[in-house]
Motif scaffolding. Sequence first.
Motif, PDB file in Angstrom:
ATOM      1  N   LYS A  24     -28.983  24.303  11.617  1.00 31.48           N
ATOM      2  CA  LYS A  24     -28.740  23.820  12.979  1.00 31.48           C
ATOM      3  C   LYS A  24     -29.779  22.815  13.457  1.00 31.48           C
ATOM      4  O   LYS A  24     -29.563  22.154  14.457  1.00 31.48           O
ATOM      5  CB  LYS A  24     -28.699  25.004  13.943  1.00 31.48           C
ATOM      6  N   ASP A  25     -30.889  22.705  12.778  1.00 33.93           N
ATOM      7  CA  ASP A  25     -31.954  21.800  13.198  1.00 33.93           C
ATOM      8  C   ASP A  25     -31.696  20.405  12.632  1.00 33.93           C
ATOM      9  O   ASP A  25     -31.426  20.252  11.434  1.00 33.93           O
ATOM     10  CB  ASP A  25     -33.302  22.328  12.709  1.00 33.93           C
ATOM     11  N   HIS A 126     -33.399  15.283  25.028  1.00 33.25           N
ATOM     12  CA  HIS A 126     -32.979  16.657  25.295  1.00 33.25           C
ATOM     13  C   HIS A 126     -34.092  17.683  25.153  1.00 33.25           C
ATOM     14  O   HIS A 126     -33.900  18.838  25.540  1.00 33.25           O
ATOM     15  CB  HIS A 126     -31.815  17.035  24.373  1.00 33.25           C
ATOM     16  N   THR A 128     -35.120  19.089  22.452  1.00 31.40           N
ATOM     17  CA  THR A 128     -34.879  19.974  21.311  1.00 31.40           C
ATOM     18  C   THR A 128     -34.116  19.213  20.239  1.00 31.40           C
ATOM     19  O   THR A 128     -33.489  18.190  20.516  1.00 31.40           O
ATOM     20  CB  THR A 128     -34.083  21.229  21.728  1.00 31.40           C
ATOM     21  N   ASP A 130     -32.211  21.259  18.081  1.00 35.09           N
ATOM     22  CA  ASP A 130     -31.229  22.265  17.699  1.00 35.09           C
ATOM     23  C   ASP A 130     -29.840  21.787  18.118  1.00 35.09           C
ATOM     24  O   ASP A 130     -29.600  21.482  19.291  1.00 35.09           O
ATOM     25  CB  ASP A 130     -31.560  23.598  18.364  1.00 35.09           C
ATOM     26  N   SER A 132     -26.879  23.333  18.299  1.00 35.98           N
ATOM     27  CA  SER A 132     -26.128  24.184  19.233  1.00 35.98           C
ATOM     28  C   SER A 132     -26.708  24.104  20.647  1.00 35.98           C
ATOM     29  O   SER A 132     -25.972  24.157  21.630  1.00 35.98           O
ATOM     30  CB  SER A 132     -26.117  25.631  18.731  1.00 35.98           C
ATOM     31  N   GLU A 133     -28.024  23.952  20.746  1.00 34.75           N
ATOM     32  CA  GLU A 133     -28.651  23.812  22.065  1.00 34.75           C
ATOM     33  C   GLU A 133     -28.268  22.478  22.707  1.00 34.75           C
ATOM     34  O   GLU A 133     -28.018  22.412  23.924  1.00 34.75           O
ATOM     35  CB  GLU A 133     -30.172  23.908  21.912  1.00 34.75           C
ATOM     36  N   ARG A 136     -24.837  22.797  24.078  1.00 31.58           N
ATOM     37  CA  ARG A 136     -24.831  23.576  25.315  1.00 31.58           C
ATOM     38  C   ARG A 136     -25.342  22.749  26.482  1.00 31.58           C
ATOM     39  O   ARG A 136     -24.816  22.810  27.591  1.00 31.58           O
ATOM     40  CB  ARG A 136     -25.703  24.820  25.139  1.00 31.58           C
ATOM     41  N   LEU A 137     -26.372  21.913  26.244  1.00 29.76           N
ATOM     42  CA  LEU A 137     -26.920  21.074  27.304  1.00 29.76           C
ATOM     43  C   LEU A 137     -25.933  19.979  27.719  1.00 29.76           C
ATOM     44  O   LEU A 137     -25.921  19.545  28.872  1.00 29.76           O
ATOM     45  CB  LEU A 137     -28.239  20.429  26.857  1.00 29.76           C
TER      46      LEU A 137
END
Length: 139
Positions: A24-25, A126, A128, A130, A132-133, A136-137
């Motif tokens: 995910k990274d 953002h 991050t 990640d 998935s993060e 979500r953002l």
Amino acid sequence: MNHMILAIAIALLFGIGTFLILRKDMIRIAIGITILSHATNLLIVSSGAFSGDKVPVITHENTGNSAGFIFTDDLANGILAPIVSKGTEAIYVDPLVQALTLTAIVISLATTAFLLILCYRVYQEHGTTDVSEIRRLKG
């Protein structure tokens, strides 16, 4: 035995690259793509490395005609050097795979630089890397 070790090393590189791409990274994804490109380069080089023993470069040692080779162009007769006469076996390494690999290395370098800059910009925007993060953002 050397062929088997090389094949295992290439398979491991493909496996590690695929494993990193599925993370995910974003940095790990970029590293995985880079490892996959190196594995592909090794595969291309290994496909042409074992077909011969000699380097396909004309040197002073092999310019003589004693081995049945013709190292001079004769365009009037349609001869482009080097030509191997009948009955002479030439075991040269294919230079095409080396040229393709050099081209792939340059493209891989540019792609890796682009991916790392893209990851840096995503981190700046953002906070991050990640995936998935970031989804979500985004909303």
